[in-house]
Design an enzyme around this catalytic site. Structure first.
Site, mmCIF file in Angstrom:
data_model
loop_
_atom_site.group_PDB
_atom_site.id
_atom_site.type_symbol
_atom_site.label_atom_id
_atom_site.label_comp_id
_atom_site.label_asym_id
_atom_site.label_seq_id
_atom_site.Cartn_x
_atom_site.Cartn_y
_atom_site.Cartn_z
ATOM 1 N N ALA A 73 0.831 -1.199 0.000
ATOM 2 C CA ALA A 73 0.000 0.000 0.000
ATOM 3 C C ALA A 73 0.870 1.254 0.000
ATOM 4 O O ALA A 73 2.079 1.203 0.260
ATOM 5 C CB ALA A 73 -0.915 0.000 1.218
ATOM 6 N N GLY B 59 -0.143 -5.435 0.340
ATOM 7 C CA GLY B 59 -1.176 -5.479 -0.679
ATOM 8 C C GLY B 59 -0.720 -6.159 -1.950
ATOM 9 O O GLY B 59 -1.527 -6.761 -2.665
ATOM 10 N N GLU C 270 -1.198 -9.757 -1.284
ATOM 11 C CA GLU C 270 -2.640 -10.026 -1.278
ATOM 12 C C GLU C 270 -3.205 -10.045 -2.696
ATOM 13 O O GLU C 270 -4.110 -10.826 -2.999
ATOM 14 C CB GLU C 270 -3.351 -8.976 -0.428
ATOM 15 C CG GLU C 270 -3.082 -9.160 1.059
ATOM 16 C CD GLU C 270 -3.580 -8.001 1.899
ATOM 17 O OE1 GLU C 270 -4.427 -8.228 2.782
ATOM 18 O OE2 GLU C 270 -3.113 -6.863 1.678
ATOM 19 N N GLU D 56 2.459 -6.128 7.452
ATOM 20 C CA GLU D 56 1.618 -5.121 8.097
ATOM 21 C C GLU D 56 1.808 -5.066 9.611
ATOM 22 O O GLU D 56 1.666 -4.005 10.226
ATOM 23 C CB GLU D 56 0.137 -5.394 7.780
ATOM 24 C CG GLU D 56 -0.257 -5.129 6.339
ATOM 25 C CD GLU D 56 -0.056 -6.334 5.417
ATOM 26 O OE1 GLU D 56 -0.534 -6.281 4.279
ATOM 27 O OE2 GLU D 56 0.581 -7.317 5.864
#
Length: 255
Positions: A61, A106, A109, A129
């Site tokens: 992110a 991300g 993911e 994270e």
């Protein structure tokens, strides 16, 4: 635009293009959702490759953007974040992630949303994270544990550590490791093979497997049963069985 959809010969390439690290800011997330839904709708897209370029898949992110958000702002955004990735996971066609360099947070993911993952020898994957005082928010706690099992997922998520391609392969986080220069070529070849297959049957197989992983076995068997019977109404089923009887196995052409 930070994400592009390039279509040729039945293959749609979802290309991340936000140098230098393909950080997944809100605009990129929203564009990803838009193009994933377009790939879903388009009949000329029969398989999809997700690619970040030769050097990096996606490093995660946009932390500077997230740092400026408070609790109320993230309550408003969290569903949109998940929806953008879910749109990729729900593309009803074969999807392969071509992973080079970093696929973190991300980025990891996003790779988890694919049906198959081909990684370069230079790839590094992880869910860091926890090192920010957070947990994965774009599906990592759910898709990673379903893919590699809860204990391995907890190790990666609790520690936030990065794993190199060989360990990712051993964990089941990726499915194939190749020289970095060959990642897109091999991902494209995987997609191209399936793009020639029976589109409705492939969609049925994907939906049956994914639904079964999210529910009890009886519901999963019911989904399988309904799709299996329904495919007897398709032209591809007629073509496939006729070819098998007349020419032998593996000779049917579905395009």
């Amino acid at each position: 635009m930070t994400v592009h959809l390039e279509v040729a010969e039945g293959i749609g390439t979802l290309r991340l293009d936000r140098p230098p690290m393909n950080a997944l800011d809100i605009a990129t997330q929203d564009r990803l959702k838009e193009l994933a839904e377009e790939a879903t709708r388009r009949d000329d897209v029969r398989a999809v490759v997700i690619y970040g370029g030769e050097k990096v898949f996606a490093a995660g992110a946009d932390i500077k953007e997230m740092q400026a958000m408070d609790h109320a702002a993230m309550i408003q955004r969290a569903r949109g974040l998940q929806d953008s990735f879910t749109a990729v996971a729900r593309i009803p066609k074969p999807v392969v992630a071509a992973v080079t360099g970093y696929a973190l947070g991300g980025g990891c993911e996003l790779a988890l949303c694919a049906d198959f993952r081909i990684a370069g020898e230079n790839a590094k994957l992880g869910q860091p994270e926890i090192l920010l005082g957070l947990i994965p928010g774009a599906g990592g706690t759910q898709r990673l544990s379903r893919l590699v099992g809860p204990s391995k997922a907890k190790d990666l998520i609790f520690t936030g550590r990065q794993v190199k391609a060989d360990e990712a392969l051993a964990l089941g986080l990726v499915d194939r490791v190749v020289p970095a220069a060959e990642v897109y070529e091999q991902a494209h070849a995987w997609a191209a093979r399936l793009a020639k297959g029976p589109a409705i049957a492939l969609r049925a197989a994907k939906e049956a497997i994914d639904t079964g992983l999210e529910t009890d076995i009886e519901t999963g068997l019911a989904v399988e049963r309904n799709w299996f019977a329904g495919l007897f109404a398709t032209e591809d089923r007629e073509r496939g069985m006729r070819s098998f009887v007349e020419e032998g196995p593996g000779k049917a052409k579905f395009l």
